[in-house]
Design an enzyme around this catalytic site. Structure first.
Site, short mmCIF file in Angstrom:
data_model
loop_
_atom_site.label_atom_id
_atom_site.label_comp_id
_atom_site.label_asym_id
_atom_site.label_seq_id
_atom_site.Cartn_x
_atom_site.Cartn_y
_atom_site.Cartn_z
N ASP A 73 -39.88 -20.25 -26.97
CA ASP A 73 -41.13 -19.69 -26.48
C ASP A 73 -41.72 -18.82 -27.60
O ASP A 73 -41.07 -18.52 -28.61
CB ASP A 73 -40.93 -18.91 -25.18
CG ASP A 73 -42.24 -18.82 -24.37
OD1 ASP A 73 -43.32 -19.00 -24.96
OD2 ASP A 73 -42.17 -18.56 -23.16
N TRP A 74 -42.95 -18.42 -27.40
CA TRP A 74 -43.75 -17.69 -28.40
C TRP A 74 -43.01 -16.43 -28.89
O TRP A 74 -42.84 -15.47 -28.13
CB TRP A 74 -45.06 -17.30 -27.74
CG TRP A 74 -46.06 -16.60 -28.58
CD1 TRP A 74 -45.91 -15.39 -29.20
CD2 TRP A 74 -47.38 -17.04 -28.85
NE1 TRP A 74 -47.06 -15.06 -29.85
CE2 TRP A 74 -47.99 -16.07 -29.66
CE3 TRP A 74 -48.13 -18.18 -28.51
CZ2 TRP A 74 -49.31 -16.19 -30.11
CZ3 TRP A 74 -49.43 -18.29 -28.96
CH2 TRP A 74 -50.00 -17.29 -29.76
#
Ligand code: NOJ
Length: 748
Positions: A282-283
């Protein structure tokens, strides 16, 4: 002559070697051969480049240079179609090996044709329809050169405080598996290389929905049995369905962040499930392992994520910065890097990007009537009728002359889109006000008052307007709930009541004694027990997307019966959370005579059972609940046998009759209960459901079959087994005992 033969032989060999030189570029070659050919040609820097994903809000020369140098493998949010063409042109024509980029984006619930939020979609319990919705999203997104969506989100969500429950398929592993797989089928189609399909991404692997206190990004503590029996189930189903990618989650799972978690990423995903696609972090989740206190610095974060099996790093650049040195020092093996890069290349090959790098869908289907029709069908089936006193709904147009439409969400296009609708345009939204005016404006006098500036407003400035139009109307439609910004990522709430002065507005309007219909638009289950008894009917419409207005209008005026059912338990109050239907029984289960507690009023203890002093232990509305405009009767639950062996299949059938006078769809639910075992088992587990369409008076025999697989669970030693013993089989219209018929079987 001799020279000619020598020359021909040389030519032949040259050709052969040229042919082999082109293996990775040869579309008729087998993908695995193409991958190994390409890997053999790649420098370490090029391999690491494939593992880097950048976010790109704005095109710039620096990224173009990096693409030309093979330093990046993917972009998310890479601007317009033209920007993507520009980037891809550089990747395939200027980089040394011409490896195409993969463009990802959050196409979460529709692209331009915005569909209901995923939690709403799950309320349809209609996987075929949901698959169509994902097909629409994929076709539209691929027109803009998007190859990959970060969906479906299949985190089991038992906590409505958590803002991201809106993006989920709810609390149940079976329902989330079926719906998640339907979305994957819809996005990916039969052939990932087709112009109108895109790669899916099952996220967030894993446990993210169990955030303590419902606070986003918070710690999760999930024992392995619970992880395998509940949280991993939809992901396992996604892998079986062939999901192209997974996203590793932000959360700390049992002390090890999900993005550096060897156990879930390596042991389970790759060794047990034999997954060969790729995992994107994820980011910034790789860097966040430093904040978690799991990595000393970026270098250690990179080692941990890479060695656990995160193939691609989203946004942060720990791989890019540290991997070369980590490989040189032996902390990361180059063979492992090859395996991870192969996972990325495999998806790129399957998408056909080496052969058709732009992957742009040439057909113009965006926002077509067909797409809108699907969006409307999904919205219609997602709406749940929670209450309908005196059959106030559907409204009889012949009995109404003046209609009041009240509330900040009656005409709020942007809010109707819900969270994560990056590409939705409020201008394309049909609001309930618009739809009702269009359909009935010539027959009815329609008055409208917003009553509140936004759903969160804390003043009563416009109450008088609302009361005035309500006073002169025959019926009041009241559109309340949450605006879009109250749910979604980081938009968690500790109070789940209708925000602002909404309850006061209901109070005031109810005093008029007019039929009052409450339509709630929201991204999560809200608590509104205080006001439910002040309105006649309650429709829960979630954030229903661009066609929500027409869907709501059709239901209000009886063009169609509501048929949605809740994919998540609705608490009476926040204090009951977590509350979910597939809980364990405890040693002291409460009994029905311990019900009847008014919210917030402490009473005297009434026996030592597992209940609350100040509120019923039961939910406001149970999982699987939803009314229709008709009435349904379940009868003749019958089983093919009372005793079955492990390799038998149990046939279950039930008759469902539409005893009312309204055509309706009904969701028939099947649950089991394993009465005792080597570990305690949930009081109910959903194992099947069917959505059927019944004309008034029509009766249908609905059949299910259960096999050993349905009775299996992970035991204390993590063996996946079915244990002999007694099981209850329930079939009916909700997870509530009173809506279910029950039989018993013995598994031998
Ligand atoms: C963070 C979110 O958690 C994830 O779901 C999303 O796909 C990425 N950002 C990319 O936008």
């Amino acid at each position: 002559m001799f020279n000619f033969i020598r020359l021909s032989a040389l030519f032949f060999f040259l050709n052969i070697s040229l042919f082999f030189a082109q293996i990775y570029k040869n579309p008729s070659e087998n993908i695995e051969k193409r991958i190994s050919d390409l890997l053999n040609r790649m420098t370490l820097q090029e391999k690491i480049g494939q593992m880097q994903q950048y976010n790109l809000w704005e095109m710039n020369d620096k990224v173009l240079e990096e693409v030309a140098d093979g330093k990046v493998g993917s972009f998310l949010n890479a601007g317009s179609k033209e920007d993507k063409i520009k980037l891809q042109t550089v990747a395939v024509s200027k980089s040394r090996l011409g490896i195409p980029l993969i463009f990802g984006r959050d196409v979460i619930h529709g692209y331009k044709t915005v569909l209901p939020i995923p939690l709403g979609q799950a309320s349809t319990w209609n996987p075929d329809l949901i698959k169509k919705g994902a097909e629409v999203a994929a076709a539209e997104a691929s027109e803009d050169g998007i190859h990959w969506t970060f969906a479906p989100m299949i985190d089991i969500s038992r906590d409505p405080r958590w803002g991201r429950i809106a993006e989920s398929c709810g609390e149940d592993p079976f329902l989330a598996s079926v719906m998640g797989s339907a979305m994957i089928h819809g996005f990916q189609g039969e052939n990932l290389a087709a112009p109108n399909t895109i790669a899916a991404c099952a996220k967030h692997y894993v446990g993210y929905g169990a955030a303590e206190g419902g606070r986003d990004y918070n710690t999760t503590l999930i024992p392995e049995g619970e992880l395998r029996n509940i949280y991993l189930k939809p992901f396992q189903a996604a892998v079986k369905t062939g999901v192209a990618t997974l996203m590793s989650a932000f959360n700390d799972l049992n002390g090890v962040p999900a993005t550096g978690n060897n156990f879930t990423l390596k042991k389970i995903l790759r060794k047990e499930w034999l997954y060969d696609g790729f995992v994107v972090s994820d980011w910034g989740a790789v860097s966040e392992m430093i904040n978690h206190g799991f990595a000393k610095d970026g270098e250690e974060a990179a080692v941990k994520a890479v060695n656990a099996g995160v193939n691609m790093e989203m946004v942060t650049e720990n791989y890019k910065t540290h991997l070369t040195q980590l490989i040189n020092s032996g902390k990361v093996k180059v063979e492992w890097i090859d395996t991870l890069v192969a996972g990325i290349l495999r998806v790129k090959f399957k998408l056909g990007l080496f052969d058709n790098p732009f992957g742009i869908n040439p057909s113009k289907t965006t926002l077509t009537n067909t797409n809108k029709k699907i969006a409307k069908e999904i919205a219609t089936e997602s709406i749940v009728l929670l209450q309908n006193r005196n059959s106030t709904l559907p409204l009889n147009i012949d009995k109404i002359n003046n209609l009041a439409i009240v509330g900040p969400l009656a005409d709020a296009p942007a809010d109707q889109l819900g969270t994560w609708s990056l590409d939705g345009n409020p201008a394309n939204v049909i609001t309930p006000l618009k739809a009702i005016k269009k359909e009935f404006g010539h027959k009815l006098k329609i008055y409208y008052s917003k009553a509140m500036e936004t759903p969160r407003s804390n003043d009563r400035k416009y109450f008088n307007d609302a009361l005035e139009i309500a006073g002169k109307s025959d019926c009041v439609l009241l559109f309340l709930g949450e605006d879009a910004m109250l749910s979604g990522e980081t938009h968690c709430r500790a109070f789940l009541n209708l925000p602002g002065k909404q309850e006061e507005l209901i109070d005031e309007l109810s005093k008029l004694g007019k039929p009052l219909i409450l339509i709630i638009l929201a991204g999560r289950p809200l608590t509104f027990g205080n006001v439910a008894n002040k309105v006649n009917s309650i429709l829960y419409a979630w954030h229903p997307g661009i066609m929500g207005g027409e869907a709501i209008s059709d239901i209000l005026f009886g063009k169609v019966s509501p048929s949605g059912k809740l994919p998540v338990t609705f608490p009476r109050t926040v204090g009951q959370i977590p509350i979910y239907y597939n809980h364990k029984n405890t040693g002291r289960p409460p009994s029905p005579n311990q019900l009847g507690r008014t919210l917030g009023t402490p009473e005297n203890p009434d026996g030592y059972a597992s209940y609350y002093l100040d509120v019923d232990y039961t939910p406001a509305y149970p999982f699987g609940y939803g009314l229709t405009y008709s009435s349904l009767k379940y009868s003749n639950l019958s089983l093919s046998d009372k005793t079955i062996k492990l390799d038998d299949t149990l046939q279950v059938s039930v008759s469902v009759t539409n005893t009312g006078n309204f055509r309706t769809k009904e969701i028939v639910e099947l649950y089991i209960r394993d009465l005792y075992g080597s570990i305690t088992r949930p009081v109910k587990e959903l194992k099947g459901f069917k959505k059927i369409d019944l004309a008034p008076g029509e009766s249908r025999k609905v059949k299910f079959s259960l096999s050993a697989e349905d009775f299996k669970f992970y035991d204390i030693n993590m063996n996946y087994i079915a244990e002999p013993g007694e099981f209850e089989i329930f079939v009916g219209g909700s997870s509530n005992d009173k809506d279910l018929l029950k039989e018993k079987i013995i598994l031998k």
